[in-house]
Design a protein around this motif. Structure first.
Motif, PDB file in Angstrom:
ATOM      1  N   LYS A  52       0.844  -1.194   0.000  1.00  0.00           N
ATOM      2  CA  LYS A  52       0.000   0.000   0.000  1.00  0.00           C
ATOM      3  C   LYS A  52       0.877   1.241   0.000  1.00  0.00           C
ATOM      4  CE  LYS A  52      -4.047  -1.987   2.260  1.00  0.00           C
ATOM      5  NZ  LYS A  52      -4.982  -1.898   3.412  1.00  0.00           N
ATOM      6  N   LEU A  53       0.450   2.247  -0.748  1.00  0.00           N
ATOM      7  CA  LEU A  53       1.203   3.484  -0.857  1.00  0.00           C
ATOM      8  C   LEU A  53       0.600   4.546   0.049  1.00  0.00           C
ATOM      9  CD1 LEU A  53       1.690   3.623  -4.737  1.00  0.00           C
ATOM     10  CD2 LEU A  53       3.307   2.793  -3.012  1.00  0.00           C
ATOM     11  N   LEU A  54       1.451   5.449   0.524  1.00  0.00           N
ATOM     12  CA  LEU A  54       0.981   6.553   1.349  1.00  0.00           C
ATOM     13  C   LEU A  54       0.228   7.559   0.487  1.00  0.00           C
ATOM     14  CD1 LEU A  54       4.117   7.294   3.557  1.00  0.00           C
ATOM     15  CD2 LEU A  54       1.961   6.317   4.327  1.00  0.00           C
ATOM     16  N   PRO A  55      -0.759   8.241   1.060  1.00  0.00           N
ATOM     17  CA  PRO A  55      -1.425   9.307   0.298  1.00  0.00           C
ATOM     18  C   PRO A  55      -0.453  10.448   0.048  1.00  0.00           C
ATOM     19  CG  PRO A  55      -2.161   9.292   2.590  1.00  0.00           C
ATOM     20  CD  PRO A  55      -1.334   8.072   2.403  1.00  0.00           C
ATOM     21  N   ASP A  56      -0.635  11.152  -1.063  1.00  0.00           N
ATOM     22  CA  ASP A  56       0.278  12.230  -1.434  1.00  0.00           C
ATOM     23  C   ASP A  56      -0.049  13.549  -0.745  1.00  0.00           C
ATOM     24  OD1 ASP A  56       1.739  10.604  -3.122  1.00  0.00           O
ATOM     25  OD2 ASP A  56       0.428  10.992  -4.835  1.00  0.00           O
ATOM     26  N   ALA A  57      -1.333  13.801  -0.526  1.00  0.00           N
ATOM     27  CA  ALA A  57      -1.755  15.107  -0.023  1.00  0.00           C
ATOM     28  C   ALA A  57      -2.272  15.013   1.405  1.00  0.00           C
ATOM     29  CB  ALA A  57      -2.845  15.680  -0.937  1.00  0.00           C
ATOM     30  N   SER A  58      -2.226  16.157   2.102  1.00  0.00           N
ATOM     31  CA  SER A  58      -2.776  16.292   3.461  1.00  0.00           C
ATOM     32  C   SER A  58      -2.216  15.248   4.416  1.00  0.00           C
ATOM     33  CB  SER A  58      -4.313  16.205   3.420  1.00  0.00           C
ATOM     34  OG  SER A  58      -4.859  17.205   2.608  1.00  0.00           O
ATOM     35  N   LEU A  59      -0.914  15.015   4.320  1.00  0.00           N
ATOM     36  CA  LEU A  59      -0.284  13.988   5.153  1.00  0.00           C
ATOM     37  C   LEU A  59       0.636  14.632   6.178  1.00  0.00           C
ATOM     38  CD1 LEU A  59       0.133  10.901   5.586  1.00  0.00           C
ATOM     39  CD2 LEU A  59       2.148  11.110   4.129  1.00  0.00           C
ATOM     40  N   TYR A  71       9.523  13.238  16.493  1.00  0.00           N
ATOM     41  CA  TYR A  71       9.548  14.421  15.631  1.00  0.00           C
ATOM     42  C   TYR A  71       8.208  14.478  14.889  1.00  0.00           C
ATOM     43  CZ  TYR A  71      14.625  14.715  16.295  1.00  0.00           C
ATOM     44  OH  TYR A  71      15.878  14.825  16.829  1.00  0.00           O
ATOM     45  N   PHE A  72       7.667  15.686  14.765  1.00  0.00           N
ATOM     46  CA  PHE A  72       6.382  15.862  14.085  1.00  0.00           C
ATOM     47  C   PHE A  72       6.579  16.704  12.836  1.00  0.00           C
ATOM     48  CE2 PHE A  72       2.357  18.338  13.599  1.00  0.00           C
ATOM     49  CZ  PHE A  72       1.552  17.275  13.201  1.00  0.00           C
ATOM     50  N   GLN A  73       6.065  16.202  11.698  1.00  0.00           N
ATOM     51  CA  GLN A  73       6.107  16.940  10.436  1.00  0.00           C
ATOM     52  C   GLN A  73       4.693  17.347  10.056  1.00  0.00           C
ATOM     53  OE1 GLN A  73       8.693  13.735   8.449  1.00  0.00           O
ATOM     54  NE2 GLN A  73       9.362  15.603   7.422  1.00  0.00           N
ATOM     55  N   PRO A  74       4.373  18.643  10.176  1.00  0.00           N
ATOM     56  CA  PRO A  74       3.027  19.098   9.806  1.00  0.00           C
ATOM     57  C   PRO A  74       2.823  19.043   8.297  1.00  0.00           C
ATOM     58  CG  PRO A  74       4.233  20.765  11.096  1.00  0.00           C
ATOM     59  CD  PRO A  74       5.210  19.737  10.649  1.00  0.00           C
ATOM     60  N   VAL A  75       1.580  19.210   7.886  1.00  0.00           N
ATOM     61  CA  VAL A  75       1.254  19.291   6.460  1.00  0.00           C
ATOM     62  C   VAL A  75       1.960  20.506   5.863  1.00  0.00           C
ATOM     63  CG1 VAL A  75      -0.656  19.648   4.839  1.00  0.00           C
ATOM     64  CG2 VAL A  75      -0.922  18.083   6.760  1.00  0.00           C
ATOM     65  N   GLU A  76       2.319  20.428   4.573  1.00  0.00           N
ATOM     66  CA  GLU A  76       3.157  21.439   3.928  1.00  0.00           C
ATOM     67  C   GLU A  76       2.471  22.792   3.714  1.00  0.00           C
ATOM     68  OE1 GLU A  76       6.321  21.356   3.076  1.00  0.00           O
ATOM     69  OE2 GLU A  76       6.668  19.324   3.801  1.00  0.00           O
ATOM     70  N   ASN A  77       1.160  22.873   3.834  1.00  0.00           N
ATOM     71  CA  ASN A  77       0.440  24.117   3.561  1.00  0.00           C
ATOM     72  C   ASN A  77       0.882  25.220   4.527  1.00  0.00           C
ATOM     73  OD1 ASN A  77      -1.764  26.137   3.837  1.00  0.00           O
ATOM     74  ND2 ASN A  77      -2.767  24.855   2.320  1.00  0.00           N
TER      75      ASN A  77
END
Length: 202
Positions: A52-59, A71-77
């Protein structure tokens, strides 16, 4: 009488248009490709046969080091990142300057407690990338800042998805506290990132 063979002329093909198309495609892929960012620390995930592949958006994602640091990586927006920082600042009584908010939109991952976040954002960008010895975001029964980051992100956009990447040598009790925290906020669906191994049934 011998048949006269017509003289053959070499066929010349104009390749100019083909070269233009090739360079246009190359430029398109270079400009639109999203390169994978390196992990803030070396993490070797466990292997699995899942395809299964990870979703590209809103991750959004959480990285767990072998020593159990989070470590936390927020969404790129960028706009939603600033909103997230404001929400966390209100929750923990910390105010951020406009320059710190701009710096937050560019950080790769958050690996410090809220008490140290302002001083981390005040560092130049190259020093942030070279920052070593980050304590990680607190995540235990007495201090659940990591779950707060996730919960405040979901308050901005409930459609956000979460991926967790842990090291194969991370002790389970370290990750268990995160799973319990996600359960407490009723966030029960997330991805676990693994490395690919061969499927023995194939």
């Amino acid at each position: 009488m011998a048949r006269v063979k017509p003289k053959r002329h070499g066929v010349v093909t104009d390749m100019t248009a083909m070269c233009d198309v090739a360079f246009l495609l190359l430029t398109f892929f270079i400009l639109t490709t999203q390169f994978k960012k390196p992990d803030v620390e070396q993490i070797k995930p466990p292997s699995s046969i899942s395809e299964k592949l990870l979703p590209d958006a809103s991750l959004m994602s959480v990285n767990v080091t072998p020593g159990g640091k989070f470590y936390f990586q927020p969404v790129e927006n960028g706009t939603e990142r600033i909103q997230l920082l404001d929400n966390m600042g209100q929750k923990y009584g910390v105010s951020f300057t406009n320059a710190e908010k701009v710096a937050f939109t560019k950080v790769q991952a958050i690996g410090v407690p809220m008490t140290q976040l302002k001083s981390y954002l005040d560092l130049p960008e190259d020093e942030q990338k070279a920052f070593k010895g980050a304590p990680g975001i607190p995540m235990d029964s007495t201090n659940r800042q990591l779950v707060d980051w996730i919960q405040q992100s979901l308050a901005i956009n409930p459609q956000y998805k979460l991926a967790i990447k842990g090291d194969v040598n991370t002790e389970y009790p370290k990750v268990k506290s995160l799973f319990e925290g996600l359960r407490d906020i009723d966030f029960l669906k997330f991805w676990l990132i693994t490395s690919q191994e061969g499927n023995p049934n194939k």
